[in-house]
Design a protein around this motif. Structure first.
Motif, PDB file in Angstrom:
ATOM      1  N   ILE A 221      47.306  11.389  18.802  1.00 45.02           N
ATOM      2  CA  ILE A 221      48.537  12.008  19.310  1.00 45.02           C
ATOM      3  C   ILE A 221      49.278  12.725  18.188  1.00 45.02           C
ATOM      4  N   LYS A 224      47.794  15.982  17.123  1.00 45.21           N
ATOM      5  CA  LYS A 224      47.741  16.951  18.228  1.00 45.21           C
ATOM      6  C   LYS A 224      46.321  17.463  18.463  1.00 45.21           C
ATOM      7  N   SER A 230      48.028  14.925  25.545  1.00 47.41           N
ATOM      8  CA  SER A 230      48.712  13.755  24.990  1.00 47.41           C
ATOM      9  C   SER A 230      49.140  12.767  26.073  1.00 47.41           C
TER      10      SER A 230
END
Length: 270
Positions: A221, A224, A230
Motif C-alpha cells: 500500500i 502504491k 489499494s
C-alpha cells in the motif's frame, strides 16, 4: 470389435438445462501436496483476449485457460474465479470521456458477465461442472450470488465464477475478488498478471528491475504498487488474506500455486 475406452478422459458437460436434477459426481479427492484447498483466482478481461489493450475473447486463449483450470480442479482444489471486463468495456475510461461514472461501472459489470459465461462454456467443454453467480440479478443466464449457495457449489466440486463485481459502482473487480475470497473462506487470493510478480519498478521499461519474492501488505500500500488497487489490498490486510501474484501466461502456474511452489510474489502480514 469393442469400442475404444473413454476411461480417464474428461467428458464435455451437457447444456445446463439438460443437467438439472442430475446426480452430481463426487468432487476429486484432495491431492496430498495441496497447500491451498480453496482459492479465488482473479483474471483480467484482457487475459481472455490474449493481448494488452485488445478487444473481445480469443477462443484459443480461453480454451487453454479452461484446460489448465481443469487440471487444477482434478487435484481436488476448490476454485472460485473473478474475471474482469476490460476486454469489452472499461467504466473508468468511459467516465473520463464524459459518461456518468456509475453508469459506466454498471456497463463494466455486464461486461464481466459476458466473460463469465464464456469461461463457463469453455470449462464445461473440458468436463468441469461450473456455475456462474452474479451480483446483479440476471436469472435467465446465471444464479444470483448467495454466499452459502456458492460455498455449497464449491463443496460439490463445481468451479464458481463470480460475475458483475460487487454489484456496486466505484468498486473494482480486484475488490470484488478480495471480498469473495473472504466471504467463501478461501485460503489465498491468486492474482494472475502479465508479469512474473511484483517488481521494484516496471520490468517492461526497466529490464534490470528486481522482483520481490515476498512483500507485506503495508509495503504494498505504501509503495502504491499498481498490480491491485489499494482498497482490495487493505481489505485483504484487515482480514489476513494472503495474495499470490504470478504470471498467467506461463502454463502450469496456477497448479504450481495451489501446490505451494514459490512462484511470483506473496503478499502477507509481516
Amino acid at each position: 470389435m469393442r469400442a475404444p475406452s473413454d476411461k480417464g478422459k474428461r467428458v464435455p458437460m451437457r447444456p445446463a438445462e439438460a443437467r438439472e436434477g442430475d446426480t452430481v459426481a463426487p468432487p476429486p479427492p484432495p491431492h496430498p501436496g495441496l497447500k491451498y484447498a480453496r482459492i479465488v483466482l482473479k483474471l483480467s478481461g484482457e487475459a481472455l483476449c490474449g493481448r494488452d489493450g485488445g478487444f473481445g475473447i480469443d477462443a484459443s486463449v480461453i480454451r487453454e485457460t479452461a484446460e489448465e483450470l481443469g487440471e487444477v480442479h482434478a487435484l481436488g482444489a476448490q476454485i472460485g474465479i473473478v474475471v474482469g471486463g476490460g476486454n469489452i468495456f472499461r467504466g473508468l475510461k468511459a467516465a473520463s470521456a464524459g459518461m456518468d461514472r456509475a453508469q459506466g461501472d454498471y456497463m463494466g459489470m455486464l461486461a464481466t458477465v459476458i466473460n463469465a459465461l464464456a469461461m463457463q462454456d469453455a470449462l464445461e467443454k473440458v468436463g468441469v461442472a461450473t456455475r456462474v453467480v452474479t451480483a446483479l440479478e440476471i436469472r435467465q443466464v446465471a444464479e444470483p450470488y448467495i454466499r452459502r449457495r456458492a460455498i455449497r457449489h464449491l463443496e460439490k466440486g463445481r468451479i464458481v465464477i463470480f460475475a458483475a463485481g460487487t454489484g456496486n459502482p466505484y468498486f473494482s473487480t480486484d475488490t470484488a475478488a478480495a471480498l469473495r475470497a473472504m466471504e467463501i473462506h478461501a485460503d489465498c487470493l491468486c492474482k494472475a498478471t502479465k508479469v512474473e510478480g511484483i517488481y521494484d519498478r516496471d520490468p517492461v521499461n526497466h529490464p534490470e528491475a528486481k522482483m520481490y519474492l515476498r512483500m507485506t501488505f503495508d509495503s504494498f500500500i505504501g509503495e502504491k504498487i499498481g498490480v491491485m488497487d489499494s482498497t482490495a489490498v487493505t481489505l485483504c490486510r484487515d482480514n489476513d488474506m494472503p495474495i499470490r501474484v504470478f504470471k498467467m501466461a506461463t502454463r502450469g502456474n496456477i497448479k504450481r500455486v495451489v501446490l505451494g511452489e514459490s512462484i511470483g510474489t506473496i503478499v502477507e502480514r509481516s
